[in-house]
Scaffold this active site. Structure first.
Site, PDB file in Angstrom:
ATOM      1  N   ASN A   8       4.208   4.222   4.796  1.00 13.52           N
ATOM      2  CA  ASN A   8       3.464   5.203   4.001  1.00 13.52           C
ATOM      3  C   ASN A   8       2.207   5.560   4.795  1.00 13.52           C
ATOM      4  O   ASN A   8       1.261   4.774   4.838  1.00 13.52           O
ATOM      5  CB  ASN A   8       3.113   4.591   2.634  1.00 13.52           C
ATOM      6  CG  ASN A   8       2.266   5.510   1.786  1.00 13.52           C
ATOM      7  OD1 ASN A   8       2.044   6.676   2.149  1.00 13.52           O
ATOM      8  ND2 ASN A   8       1.779   5.007   0.656  1.00 13.52           N
ATOM      9  N   LYS A  10       0.101   7.782   4.161  1.00 14.90           N
ATOM     10  CA  LYS A  10      -0.981   8.255   3.279  1.00 14.90           C
ATOM     11  C   LYS A  10      -1.623   9.526   3.857  1.00 14.90           C
ATOM     12  O   LYS A  10      -0.918  10.354   4.420  1.00 14.90           O
ATOM     13  CB  LYS A  10      -1.986   7.116   3.034  1.00 14.90           C
ATOM     14  CG  LYS A  10      -1.290   5.846   2.514  1.00 14.90           C
ATOM     15  CD  LYS A  10      -2.226   4.793   2.004  1.00 14.90           C
ATOM     16  CE  LYS A  10      -1.421   3.591   1.513  1.00 14.90           C
ATOM     17  NZ  LYS A  10      -2.248   2.542   0.892  1.00 14.90           N
ATOM     18  N   HIS A  92       2.654   5.602  -6.842  1.00 16.10           N
ATOM     19  CA  HIS A  92       1.789   4.746  -6.022  1.00 16.10           C
ATOM     20  C   HIS A  92       0.476   4.505  -6.775  1.00 16.10           C
ATOM     21  O   HIS A  92      -0.014   5.396  -7.477  1.00 16.10           O
ATOM     22  CB  HIS A  92       1.523   5.407  -4.667  1.00 16.10           C
ATOM     23  CG  HIS A  92       0.880   4.469  -3.692  1.00 16.10           C
ATOM     24  ND1 HIS A  92      -0.458   4.162  -3.740  1.00 16.10           N
ATOM     25  CD2 HIS A  92       1.411   3.754  -2.666  1.00 16.10           C
ATOM     26  CE1 HIS A  92      -0.721   3.287  -2.772  1.00 16.10           C
ATOM     27  NE2 HIS A  92       0.385   3.019  -2.114  1.00 16.10           N
ATOM     28  N   GLU A  94      -2.458   4.558  -5.829  1.00 19.59           N
ATOM     29  CA  GLU A  94      -3.511   5.540  -5.513  1.00 19.59           C
ATOM     30  C   GLU A  94      -3.300   6.828  -6.314  1.00 19.59           C
ATOM     31  O   GLU A  94      -4.267   7.498  -6.683  1.00 19.59           O
ATOM     32  CB  GLU A  94      -3.535   5.784  -3.997  1.00 19.59           C
ATOM     33  CG  GLU A  94      -4.099   4.558  -3.263  1.00 19.59           C
ATOM     34  CD  GLU A  94      -3.576   4.336  -1.860  1.00 19.59           C
ATOM     35  OE1 GLU A  94      -2.980   5.256  -1.270  1.00 19.59           O
ATOM     36  OE2 GLU A  94      -3.760   3.211  -1.357  1.00 19.59           O
ATOM     37  N   GLU A 162       3.479  -3.520  -5.458  1.00 21.63           N
ATOM     38  CA  GLU A 162       2.265  -3.466  -4.639  1.00 21.63           C
ATOM     39  C   GLU A 162       1.067  -3.871  -5.499  1.00 21.63           C
ATOM     40  O   GLU A 162       0.520  -3.034  -6.240  1.00 21.63           O
ATOM     41  CB  GLU A 162       2.034  -2.047  -4.121  1.00 21.63           C
ATOM     42  CG  GLU A 162       3.114  -1.546  -3.194  1.00 21.63           C
ATOM     43  CD  GLU A 162       2.584  -0.455  -2.271  1.00 21.63           C
ATOM     44  OE1 GLU A 162       2.661  -0.635  -1.064  1.00 21.63           O
ATOM     45  OE2 GLU A 162       2.071   0.553  -2.779  1.00 21.63           O
ATOM     46  N   GLY A 168      -4.600  -2.450   1.435  1.00 23.73           N
ATOM     47  CA  GLY A 168      -5.664  -2.071   2.359  1.00 23.73           C
ATOM     48  C   GLY A 168      -6.788  -3.081   2.478  1.00 23.73           C
ATOM     49  O   GLY A 168      -7.835  -2.779   3.049  1.00 23.73           O
ATOM     50  N   SER A 206      -0.998  -5.025   2.395  1.00 25.48           N
ATOM     51  CA  SER A 206      -1.454  -5.775   3.579  1.00 25.48           C
ATOM     52  C   SER A 206      -0.321  -6.488   4.311  1.00 25.48           C
ATOM     53  O   SER A 206      -0.494  -7.602   4.808  1.00 25.48           O
ATOM     54  CB  SER A 206      -2.572  -6.757   3.196  1.00 25.48           C
ATOM     55  OG  SER A 206      -3.721  -6.022   2.776  1.00 25.48           O
TER      56      SER A 206
HETATM   57  P1  13P Z   1      -1.548  -1.441   3.224  1.00 21.14           P
HETATM   58  O1  13P Z   1      -0.312  -1.898   3.971  1.00 21.14           O
HETATM   59  O2  13P Z   1      -2.511  -0.682   4.066  1.00 21.14           O
HETATM   60  O3  13P Z   1      -2.155  -2.549   2.450  1.00 21.14           O
HETATM   61  O4  13P Z   1      -1.024  -0.364   2.128  1.00 21.14           O
HETATM   62  C1  13P Z   1       0.014  -0.690   1.305  1.00 21.14           C
HETATM   63  C2  13P Z   1       0.435   0.536   0.592  1.00 21.14           C
HETATM   64  O5  13P Z   1      -0.276   1.034  -0.268  1.00 21.14           O
HETATM   65  C3  13P Z   1       1.715   1.132   0.969  1.00 21.14           C
HETATM   66  O6  13P Z   1       2.116   2.083   0.030  1.00 21.14           O
END
Ligand code: 13P
Length: 243
Positions: A8, A10, A92, A94, A162, A168, A206
């Protein structure tokens, strides 16, 4: 069951960076892992060109729940499919946090993705407060029940667990917590619908080359949804090879 590793990207990368990253991953991708790259929508078409002829698939990061119309700035599921996407990430954290997406909206988007012939990667996960309050399992259970509409089956739907607090931050969930949540999510989805028994459940939050082998070896973990580490070809490929 073939493991699935999803990158992803983003809201990252310029066109040139996206093209170079997709090309590097397509050239080196291991044959025994299913890989999907989800670039920002604006780079779907040039990334699709880089992936053409490789086994690496293309995915969107979100879609709208209606087929077409007056929805400025949104993207219809059919448009993603037309751009070459076989998958789309939905719900997601976010999107849930920054755009107020509810389980019902996510479910409508999942149906739209299915109508367009795509696999929906449906994200769920608890916040730090929910975990601290002992509510991690019920929170994810509620999200799963609300976000998976009738019509979901093991072919058109993948779940991604997640934990919000692990995204992150560099701190993945513990192996025990991941195993417990995946086992719970597996029971919840099979109780929700017979057709989801055995549904693939990915872990995200992560995931890095250093921790991917032990996370991906856990029972009930069928792959990974990778954010930050998917922006570096060598790191993402190391995770895909760790499956
Ligand atoms: P990270 O791997 O940066 O923690 O992000 C995970 C994520 O949100 C994947 O959709």
């Amino acid at each position: 069951m073939t493991p699935l590793v999803v990158g992803n990207w983003k809201m990252n990368l310029t066109a040139g960076e996206a093209i170079r990253l997709a090309g590097a991953i397509a050239r080196e991708a291991p044959a025994d892992t299913e890989i999907v790259l989800c670039p920002p929508a604006v780079w779907l078409v040039p990334v699709a060109s880089q992936l053409a002829g490789s086994a690496v698939a293309l995915g969107g990061q979100d879609c709208h729940q209606v087929g077409q119309g007056a929805h400025t700035g949104d993207i219809a599921a059919r448009q993603l499919a037309d751009a070459g996407c076989s998958h789309v990430i939905l719900g997601h954290s976010e999107r849930r946090a920054n755009h107020g997406e509810t389980d019902a909206q996510v479910a409508a988007k999942v149906s739209a993705a299915h109508d367009a012939g795509m696999v929906a990667i449906v994200c769920v996960g608890e916040t730090a407060d929910q975990r601290a309050g002992g509510d991690a399992l019920p929170t994810v259970e509620t999200q799963l029940r609300g976000s998976l509409p009738a019509g979901c089956d093991t072919g058109n739907t993948v779940v991604a667990y997640e934990p919000v607090w692990a995204i992150g931050t560099g701190a993945a969930a513990s192996l025990d917590d991941i195993a417990a949540m995946h086992s719970h999510a597996g029971s919840v989805v099979s109780a929700h619908s017979d057709r989801l028994a055995g549904c693939r459940i990915l872990y995200g939050g992560s995931v890095k080359p250093e921790n991917s082998r032990e996370i991906l070896a856990l029972d009930g973990v069928n792959g990974a949804l990778v954010g930050g580490a998917s922006l570096v070809a060598e790191d993402f490929l190391a995770i895909a090879r760790a499956v």
